[in-house]
Design a protein around this motif. Structure first.
Motif, PDB file in Angstrom:
ATOM      1  N   CYS B   6      -6.395  21.231  19.760  1.00 41.64           N
ATOM      2  CA  CYS B   6      -7.196  20.018  19.646  1.00 41.64           C
ATOM      3  C   CYS B   6      -6.670  19.130  18.524  1.00 41.64           C
ATOM      4  O   CYS B   6      -6.722  19.498  17.361  1.00 41.64           O
ATOM      5  N   GLY B   7      -6.137  17.993  18.848  1.00 41.18           N
ATOM      6  CA  GLY B   7      -5.653  17.079  17.825  1.00 41.18           C
ATOM      7  C   GLY B   7      -6.799  16.441  17.088  1.00 41.18           C
ATOM      8  O   GLY B   7      -6.807  16.369  15.871  1.00 41.18           O
ATOM      9  N   MET B   8      -7.784  15.993  17.864  1.00 39.63           N
ATOM     10  CA  MET B   8      -8.904  15.307  17.239  1.00 39.63           C
ATOM     11  C   MET B   8     -10.090  15.303  18.188  1.00 39.63           C
ATOM     12  O   MET B   8      -9.920  15.257  19.398  1.00 39.63           O
ATOM     13  N   ARG B   9     -11.278  15.376  17.603  1.00 41.61           N
ATOM     14  CA  ARG B   9     -12.464  15.352  18.441  1.00 41.61           C
ATOM     15  C   ARG B   9     -13.508  14.456  17.770  1.00 41.61           C
ATOM     16  O   ARG B   9     -13.863  14.661  16.616  1.00 41.61           O
ATOM     17  N   LEU B  10     -13.966  13.451  18.498  1.00 43.72           N
ATOM     18  CA  LEU B  10     -15.054  12.606  18.007  1.00 43.72           C
ATOM     19  C   LEU B  10     -16.296  12.966  18.801  1.00 43.72           C
ATOM     20  O   LEU B  10     -16.238  13.048  20.029  1.00 43.72           O
ATOM     21  N   GLU B  65     -13.534  15.532  13.908  1.00 47.79           N
ATOM     22  CA  GLU B  65     -12.719  16.706  13.597  1.00 47.79           C
ATOM     23  C   GLU B  65     -11.258  16.334  13.760  1.00 47.79           C
ATOM     24  O   GLU B  65     -10.886  15.682  14.725  1.00 47.79           O
ATOM     25  N   ILE B  66     -10.452  16.759  12.808  1.00 47.64           N
ATOM     26  CA  ILE B  66      -9.009  16.559  12.956  1.00 47.64           C
ATOM     27  C   ILE B  66      -8.354  17.926  12.848  1.00 47.64           C
ATOM     28  O   ILE B  66      -8.564  18.643  11.863  1.00 47.64           O
ATOM     29  N   GLY B  67      -7.589  18.297  13.845  1.00 49.30           N
ATOM     30  CA  GLY B  67      -6.920  19.590  13.856  1.00 49.30           C
ATOM     31  C   GLY B  67      -7.901  20.743  13.686  1.00 49.30           C
ATOM     32  O   GLY B  67      -7.619  21.714  12.988  1.00 49.30           O
ATOM     33  N   GLY B  68      -9.078  20.608  14.277  1.00 53.36           N
ATOM     34  CA  GLY B  68     -10.052  21.683  14.221  1.00 53.36           C
ATOM     35  C   GLY B  68     -10.845  21.732  12.930  1.00 53.36           C
ATOM     36  O   GLY B  68     -11.628  22.646  12.707  1.00 53.36           O
ATOM     37  N   ARG B  69     -10.646  20.732  12.062  1.00 50.59           N
ATOM     38  CA  ARG B  69     -11.306  20.726  10.769  1.00 50.59           C
ATOM     39  C   ARG B  69     -12.290  19.558  10.741  1.00 50.59           C
ATOM     40  O   ARG B  69     -11.917  18.435  11.079  1.00 50.59           O
ATOM     41  N   GLU B  70     -13.509  19.818  10.355  1.00 52.21           N
ATOM     42  CA  GLU B  70     -14.508  18.748  10.250  1.00 52.21           C
ATOM     43  C   GLU B  70     -14.152  17.861   9.047  1.00 52.21           C
ATOM     44  O   GLU B  70     -14.023  18.337   7.928  1.00 52.21           O
ATOM     45  N   VAL B  71     -13.950  16.567   9.286  1.00 48.76           N
ATOM     46  CA  VAL B  71     -13.521  15.693   8.191  1.00 48.76           C
ATOM     47  C   VAL B  71     -14.468  14.512   7.989  1.00 48.76           C
ATOM     48  O   VAL B  71     -14.162  13.609   7.217  1.00 48.76           O
ATOM     49  N   THR B  72     -15.612  14.531   8.671  1.00 53.41           N
ATOM     50  CA  THR B  72     -16.485  13.354   8.704  1.00 53.41           C
ATOM     51  C   THR B  72     -16.723  12.734   7.323  1.00 53.41           C
ATOM     52  O   THR B  72     -16.710  11.516   7.180  1.00 53.41           O
ATOM     53  N   ASP B  73     -16.948  13.569   6.308  1.00 52.02           N
ATOM     54  CA  ASP B  73     -17.271  13.021   4.989  1.00 52.02           C
ATOM     55  C   ASP B  73     -16.166  13.260   3.972  1.00 52.02           C
ATOM     56  O   ASP B  73     -16.387  13.140   2.770  1.00 52.02           O
ATOM     57  N   LEU B  74     -14.977  13.576   4.465  1.00 56.50           N
ATOM     58  CA  LEU B  74     -13.874  13.879   3.563  1.00 56.50           C
ATOM     59  C   LEU B  74     -13.200  12.600   3.072  1.00 56.50           C
ATOM     60  O   LEU B  74     -13.219  11.582   3.749  1.00 56.50           O
TER      61      LEU B  74
END
Lengths: 288, 357
Positions: B6-10, B65-74
């Motif tokens: 998964c590259g990215m998931r919105l 999510e980018i690369g399986g990592r939640e980044v919403t507030d990063l």
């Protein structure tokens, strides 16, 4: 035929250049004359000091008598120059730091009553500072800062800030938002962002603020006279008034001219050092 | 929960500016290594969506999510992304070398390593000779290459491009487009590219995301969105000149358009009283007489060398564009009949949704 036209054009150009440069020379003469006059007059010997002002140059050789006499006023010219330098440098440093932070905040952050607060800050420019000298004096006294160079510096910074914050906000407004965003993606945050990326881009604004802060603090007289009370704490403008008031009704014009030179030279140095940072096209290549 | 691919998931990503909703709940999944292009008219929210992925705009609701990592507030720098801006956004006071290495120096990477990464990016983008120049001394195309280089040096998982070519002139745009395609092949990263230029979208994309007013209208390969649009918006937006969308009324099993009767072919017209008929200009043919035709009058014609366009009007004033590869010249006022192959007909309901056969 052709050569005649060429000759006429060359004549016209020569005439234009002559007028242009002639006007420039005359204008610069008018601007420089007072300084040259004061500079030459300050080099007259004591014996010549009271002679008629024309011709302005020393007739019996150059002498530093006037500067030595100036040193006998107050606590000595060095002491007062150091006071002035301290107060002016302090004013410049504090003004620049505070106005950069405030300007950045006003330019980039969104917070309630932002515009109202900005207008209020600018509005304080409308209040003549002479009218608030008494409250300032009382506040400084309460803070234990009366009769101190630090107190005077703080007053100067306060007076300098409205204009400086205005300048810096405009400077930050001129920096494209994308540059800041690119820097944020590159991992520059907060102070690093400000120092490494934004500061170089607002440098012309910083220089303007610094020059104005220096000149105003350096030349300010009334607040210095009222807020300071010790002889050895006075700044140069106060010393100069003492020199101008003379001793026992006799004014030493030589010492006065020497004082003018002492006061002028740092201003010139500051301006000449900093003016090259008014680089044009600093932002070239950033966007578009 | 996401697989490595998964590259990215919105997920239900929303954005409000004050009380105004800009992005209305976007769901999107992008596989690793895909070249995804966001297209849409100006103000459709494509740039905002990209900036939300970058972390430059706060997300009102939903998750990224980018690369399986939640980044919403990063923080943007920690998301594993790099962005190329429309305006390049180079640091004007730094040399090209420092521009490229700035991100790494912020991450406290040792100097010799930075130099190695910068040299590699410079080699990929042929910037070697320009490393000591300032952005002000570069041409537009070179600046854009530096901006792309700055992104490469960060070795991101996902590249974000915000209309990177719209400041360049036409010729340079074509060569930079090819360069970006080459870069994607060479690096193999996930790339998200915002543009309003259809040619860029069609040529670069593995997947096109068509946006309108903060909503996804259709996601698909360039061929899918072109040949199989989900609605009249996508049908009209993708393709140039745009698809002819003609209002027709149902008359039994046929459709009446401005007095001409056409067949619905395999489409079922049940439950509709009016439809929109979609026909691409290149699928229309000028014919002398055939049962299934549309009568039109030529308004004016354009001859472009290889092809020509006839701009026609139907009896009720609707306009039709016809692409002509060859055939005779028509003048304004000529009356013609138009025909098409049945499988090229696209039908939409009156509210714009596709009626599939």
């Amino acid at each position: 035929m052709n050569t005649a036209i060429k000759a006429r054009r060359a004549r016209k150009k020569l005439f234009g250049n002559t007028v242009f440069h002639g006007f420039g020379l005359i204008a610069s003469f008018f601007f420089l004359a007072p300084f040259i006059w004061a500079g030459l007059a300050s080099l007259r010997s004591n014996a010549e000091a009271q002679s008629p002002p024309l011709p302005p140059w020393p007739k019996n050789g150059i002498s530093v008598d006037a500067y030595l006499t100036l040193d006998t006023f107050g606590a000595g010219v060095w002491q007062h120059t150091m006071n002035s330098l301290l107060v002016s440098a302090g004013t410049v440093v504090l003004t620049v730091i505070v106005s950069i932070l405030a300007g950045y905040g006003f330019s980039r952050y969104r917070f309630p009553f932002k515009n109202l607060m900005f207008v209020l800050i600018i509005a304080t420019l409308m209040i003549p500072f002479q009218s608030i000298l008494t409250p300032l004096f009382i506040i400084l006294a309460k803070l234990g800062l009366n009769n101190s160079l630090l107190g005077l510096t703080l007053v100067y910074v306060t007076l300098q800030l409205p204009f400086s914050v205005f300048m810096m906000r405009n400077a930050f407004d001129a920096v494209p938002r994308e540059i800041e965003e690119a820097a944020r993606i590159d991992g520059a945050r907060d102070l690093k962002l400000l120092v490494r990326v934004l500061f170089p881009l607002v440098l012309p604004g910083v220089v303007t603020v610094a020059i104005f802060a220096f000149l105003n603090a350096w030349n300010e007289f009334l607040a210095a006279l009222i807020l300071l009370s010790d002889n050895e704490k006075y700044t140069l403008p106060v010393l100069m008034t003492a020199v101008r008031a003379g001793r026992l009704g006799a004014i030493n014009w030589g010492a006065l001219q020497a004082g003018v030179m002492v006061m002028t030279i740092p201003c010139l140095v500051v301006f000449l050092l900093l003016q090259r940072y008014y680089m044009r096209g600093l932002m070239a290549g950033a966007v578009k | 929960m996401s697989d490595a691919k998964c590259g990215m998931r919105l997920q239900n990503v929303r954005k409000d500016f004050g009380k105004v909703p800009i992005i209305h709940g976007v769901d999107l999944e992008i596989s690793e290594g895909d070249f995804v292009v966001f297209v849409g008219p100006s103000g459709c929210g494509k740039s905002t969506l990209l900036r939300m992925i970058a972390g430059l705009e706060e997300v009102t609701d939903g998750s990224i999510e980018i690369g399986g990592r939640e980044v919403t507030d990063l923080d943007p720098s920690l998301r594993g992304i790099a962005m190329v801006f429309q305006s390049y956004a180079l640091y004007p006071h730094m040399s090209v070398r420092d521009n490229l290495g700035f991100g790494l120096s912020m991450a406290n990477v040792p100097k010799d390593e930075i130099a190695r990464h910068v040299a590699e990016a410079a080699r990929i983008l042929k910037l070697d000779a320009l490393l000591d120049r300032r952005p002000g001394q570069l041409s537009g195309g070179q600046r854009q290459r530096v901006a792309i280089g700055r992104a490469i040096v960060r070795k991101p998982e996902v590249f974000l491009f915000d209309e990177p070519l719209s400041n360049l002139d036409a010729e340079l745009r074509v060569s930079m487009r090819i360069e970006i395609a080459r870069l994607h092949k060479e690096l193999g990263n996930t790339m998200i590219y915002v543009t309003h230029d259809q040619t860029e979208a069609m040529t670069l994309a593995d997947k096109i995301v068509v946006l309108r007013e903060g909503r996804i209208e259709q996601v698909g390969s360039p061929r899918e969105v072109y040949e199989n649009p989900d609605n009249t918006f996508v049908a009209g937006f993708i393709g140039s000149p745009r698809m002819n969308l003609l209002n027709g009324t149902i008359a039994g099993k046929t459709i009446d358009i401005a007095g001409s009767t056409i067949l619905a072919h395999a489409h079922s017209l049940e439950g509709h009283s009016a439809v929109i008929v979609g026909l691409r200009p290149e699928h229309l043919e000028v014919v002398t007489a055939e049962p299934c035709t549309l009568a039109a009058t030529v308004d004016f014609s354009e001859y472009l060398g290889g092809i020509g366009y006839l701009y026609c009007q139907l009896a009720d004033g609707q306009t039709v564009t016809v692409e002509q590869r060859e055939g005779e010249d028509y003048k304004a006022g000529d009356r013609i009949s138009l025909s098409w192959r049945p499988e090229k007909l696209r039908l939409f309901s009156a509210d714009g949704a596709r009626i599939r056969p």
